[in-house]
Design a protein around this motif. Structure first.
Motif, mmCIF file in Angstrom:
data_model
loop_
_atom_site.group_PDB
_atom_site.id
_atom_site.type_symbol
_atom_site.label_atom_id
_atom_site.label_comp_id
_atom_site.label_asym_id
_atom_site.label_seq_id
_atom_site.Cartn_x
_atom_site.Cartn_y
_atom_site.Cartn_z
ATOM 1 N N LEU A 54 35.914 31.600 34.943
ATOM 2 C CA LEU A 54 35.783 30.240 34.439
ATOM 3 C C LEU A 54 36.860 29.301 34.974
ATOM 4 O O LEU A 54 36.774 28.082 34.809
ATOM 5 C CB LEU A 54 35.750 30.233 32.897
ATOM 6 C CG LEU A 54 36.836 31.006 32.137
ATOM 7 C CD1 LEU A 54 38.119 30.249 32.058
ATOM 8 C CD2 LEU A 54 36.327 31.369 30.760
ATOM 9 N N ALA A 77 32.145 35.705 32.340
ATOM 10 C CA ALA A 77 32.285 34.861 31.137
ATOM 11 C C ALA A 77 30.883 34.577 30.641
ATOM 12 O O ALA A 77 29.927 34.592 31.429
ATOM 13 C CB ALA A 77 32.981 33.545 31.457
ATOM 14 N N VAL A 78 30.793 34.284 29.349
ATOM 15 C CA VAL A 78 29.482 33.844 28.851
ATOM 16 C C VAL A 78 29.280 32.373 29.183
ATOM 17 O O VAL A 78 28.189 31.942 29.549
ATOM 18 C CB VAL A 78 29.313 34.138 27.336
ATOM 19 C CG1 VAL A 78 30.311 33.392 26.486
ATOM 20 C CG2 VAL A 78 27.894 33.813 26.874
ATOM 21 N N GLY A 79 30.353 31.569 29.072
ATOM 22 C CA GLY A 79 30.260 30.139 29.374
ATOM 23 C C GLY A 79 30.246 29.932 30.885
ATOM 24 O O GLY A 79 30.871 30.683 31.628
ATOM 25 N N ARG A 239 35.367 25.597 23.958
ATOM 26 C CA ARG A 239 35.963 25.098 25.196
ATOM 27 C C ARG A 239 36.932 23.975 24.822
ATOM 28 O O ARG A 239 36.624 23.153 23.934
ATOM 29 C CB ARG A 239 34.891 24.554 26.149
ATOM 30 C CG ARG A 239 34.105 25.633 26.879
ATOM 31 C CD ARG A 239 34.975 26.381 27.901
ATOM 32 N NE ARG A 239 34.232 27.363 28.656
ATOM 33 C CZ ARG A 239 34.208 28.679 28.385
ATOM 34 N NH1 ARG A 239 34.866 29.157 27.342
ATOM 35 N NH2 ARG A 239 33.537 29.508 29.146
ATOM 36 N N HIS A 287 43.570 31.493 25.554
ATOM 37 C CA HIS A 287 42.145 31.776 25.834
ATOM 38 C C HIS A 287 41.890 33.300 25.903
ATOM 39 O O HIS A 287 41.462 33.824 26.941
ATOM 40 C CB HIS A 287 41.724 31.092 27.150
ATOM 41 C CG HIS A 287 40.246 30.837 27.234
ATOM 42 N ND1 HIS A 287 39.705 29.794 27.937
ATOM 43 C CD2 HIS A 287 39.188 31.517 26.713
ATOM 44 C CE1 HIS A 287 38.385 29.829 27.850
ATOM 45 N NE2 HIS A 287 38.045 30.871 27.098
ATOM 46 N N ARG A 296 36.236 43.255 27.468
ATOM 47 C CA ARG A 296 36.503 42.814 28.854
ATOM 48 C C ARG A 296 35.999 43.881 29.850
ATOM 49 O O ARG A 296 35.528 43.545 30.929
ATOM 50 C CB ARG A 296 37.989 42.531 29.039
ATOM 51 C CG ARG A 296 38.455 41.258 28.320
ATOM 52 C CD ARG A 296 38.097 39.995 29.125
ATOM 53 N NE ARG A 296 38.278 38.779 28.353
ATOM 54 C CZ ARG A 296 39.381 38.011 28.373
ATOM 55 N NH1 ARG A 296 40.407 38.343 29.117
ATOM 56 N NH2 ARG A 296 39.427 36.906 27.648
HETATM 57 C C1 DGY Z 1 33.639 33.032 27.924
HETATM 58 O O1 DGY Z 1 33.194 34.153 28.198
HETATM 59 O O2 DGY Z 1 33.009 31.999 28.151
HETATM 60 C C2 DGY Z 1 34.980 32.993 27.255
HETATM 61 O O3 DGY Z 1 35.480 31.717 27.152
HETATM 62 C C3 DGY Z 1 35.957 33.913 27.916
HETATM 63 O O4 DGY Z 1 35.551 35.192 27.616
#
Ligand code: DGY
Length: 326
Positions: A54, A77-79, A239, A287, A296
Motif C-alpha cells: 500500500l 493488503a485488502v485496501g 485509512r 499501521h 501477515r
Molecule cells: C490493508 O490490508 O489494507 C491494511 O491496511 C494493512 O493490512
C-alpha cells in the motif's frame, strides 16, 4: 521457456515470498523503505508481474512504463486505494488483494485501540516509565467504561461487522452509518442503522471502517468533531485520509472530543515533530492492525496465489477488479 519477470517491491513474509521466487525471474527490493516512485518506474520495465504494498503508488503512468506484457499486480493488503484499478482494467491487468484473512485480526486491534484509549493504557505506561508512580491514586488516570456504552460504526463491511461482534460481548449499543448497505443487513449484525450525524452525536466511541475514496476523504473533519460528544473516543483503523488530521489536532486540543486512537494517519507516517504527537490524548501506532504473525503470513501466501494465477492468465482467486473478466 523464458520465466516470467516479476518485481517485488519489499520483502514480505517468507511463506509467500519463497513461493513467489519459484514463479519466475524475480527481482526483490531489499531495502527497509519502499522504492521511490521514480525507482519503481524503472524497476517495473518489462515485468509480467508486480508484487506491491500500500506504500507504492501504482498508476497509469507506471503501468505504461511496465509495458504491455504486465499481466498481474498482486498487492499485500485488502485496501487498494494506492492502485488505479480503472487504469489496470483498461489495460487488461488483473489486480489482486488480500480480503477476508485480516478481518478478525484488524477488528481485534480496533478493539484494542478502543480499550487502550478508554482506559488510558498508553498514558499509564508512560507514567510508570517516567518514574511518576509514587502511590495508589484515588483519581489517577480515570478513564471511560467500555461495557454498556455506545459504539458508532462508520462503515459496515467485514471489519466493521467483526468489531460489532466484539462490542456485543461488552453489552454495547451499536449504531451504524453505511449508506451502501440495507438496514436489514445492519440490523442482522446487531446494530441500528442511522445517519452519520446520529452516529457521531450519540456514540461514546466512533470506529471508522470505510475504504478511502473521493467521497470518504476527510469525511471526519471540523464539523463532524463538533457533532461528537466531548467525551467521545475516535478509533481509526481504516485509512488515514478519512480523517482531517489538522482538524483532529484542534478537536483534541480544544476538548471537542476526548481521545483519538489511530492505526493510520495522514500523512503516513506522521512526521516526527507533528504537533499531534505532543498530545497526551492521542495514541498513534504505525499501521499494524493486521500485523499478527498468522495473518501477515496468510496475506503473503494469498499474494503468491494471486500472482501465480495472473502469470498463468487464470482468474485471480482474490481479485480487486473482477470486471476485467467480463
Ligand atoms: C490493508 O490490508 O489494507 C491494511 O491496511 C494493512 O493490512
Amino acid at each position: 521457456m523464458e520465466k516470467p519477470k516479476v518485481f517485488v517491491s519489499r520483502r514480505i513474509p517468507v511463506d509467500g515470498l519463497d513461493r513467489i521466487i519459484e514463479l519466475g525471474d524475480v527481482e526483490l527490493w531489499e531495502e527497509d523503505l519502499e522504492p521511490s516512485y521514480d525507482v519503481l518506474l524503472e524497476k517495473v520495465v518489462g515485468a509480467d508481474g508486480l508484487v506491491c504494498l500500500l506504500t507504492d503508488r501504482i498508476d497509469d503512468q507506471l503501468m505504461d512504463a511496465a509495458g504491455d506484457q504486465l499481466r498481474v499486480i498482486s498487492q499485500m493488503a485488502v485496501g487498494f486505494d494506492n492502485i488505479d484499478t480503472k487504469a489496470a482494467t483498461e489495460r487488461g491487468i488483473a489486480v489482486g488483494h488480500t480480503p477476508g484473512v485480516l478481518t478478525d485480526t484488524t477488528a481485534d486491534f480496533a478493539f484494542t485501540l478502543l480499550m487502550a484509549a478508554a482506559r488510558r493504557v498508553a498514558e499509564g505506561a508512560r507514567y510508570v516509565q517516567e518514574g511518576h508512580w509514587k502511590t495508589w491514586g484515588p483519581t489517577l488516570l480515570m478513564g471511560y467504561d467500555v461495557y454498556g456504552s455506545t459504539l458508532g460504526l462508520v462503515g459496515s463491511g467485514r471489519i466493521g461487522q467483526a468489531v460489532a461482534r466484539r462490542a456485543s460481548g461488552f453489552n454495547m449499543r451499536i449504531l451504524c452509518y453505511d449508506p451502501f448497505v440495507d438496514e436489514d443487513v445492519i440490523t442482522a449484525f446487531g446494530a441500528e442503522s442511522t445517519s452519520l450525524e446520529n452516529v457521531l452525536s450519540e456514540s461514546d466511541f466512533v470506529s471508522l471502517h470505510v475504504p478511502l475514496t473521493r467521497e470518504t476523504r476527510h469525511m471526519i473533519g471540523a464539523s463532524q468533531f463538533r457533532d461528537m460528544k466531548s467525551t467521545c473516543v475516535l478509533v481509526n483503523t481504516s485509512r488515514g485520509p478519512v480523517v482531517d488530521t489538522e482538524a483532529l489536532y484542534h478537536a483534541l486540543k480544544d476538548g471537542e472530543i476526548a481521545y483519538a486512537a489511530l492505526d493510520v494517519t495522514e500523512p503516513e507516517p506522521i512526521p516526527f515533530g507533528d504537533p499531534i504527537l505532543t498530545l497526551d490524548n492521542c495514541l498513534i501506532v504505525p499501521h499494524i492492525a493486521s500485523s499478527s504473525i498468522a495473518t501477515r503470513t496468510q496475506m503473503s501466501t494469498m499474494v503468491a496465489d494471486n500472482l501465480a494465477a495472473g502469470l498463468k492468465g487464470e482468474v485471480l482467486p482474490y481479485c480487486a477488479n473482477p470486471e476485467i473478466y467480463g
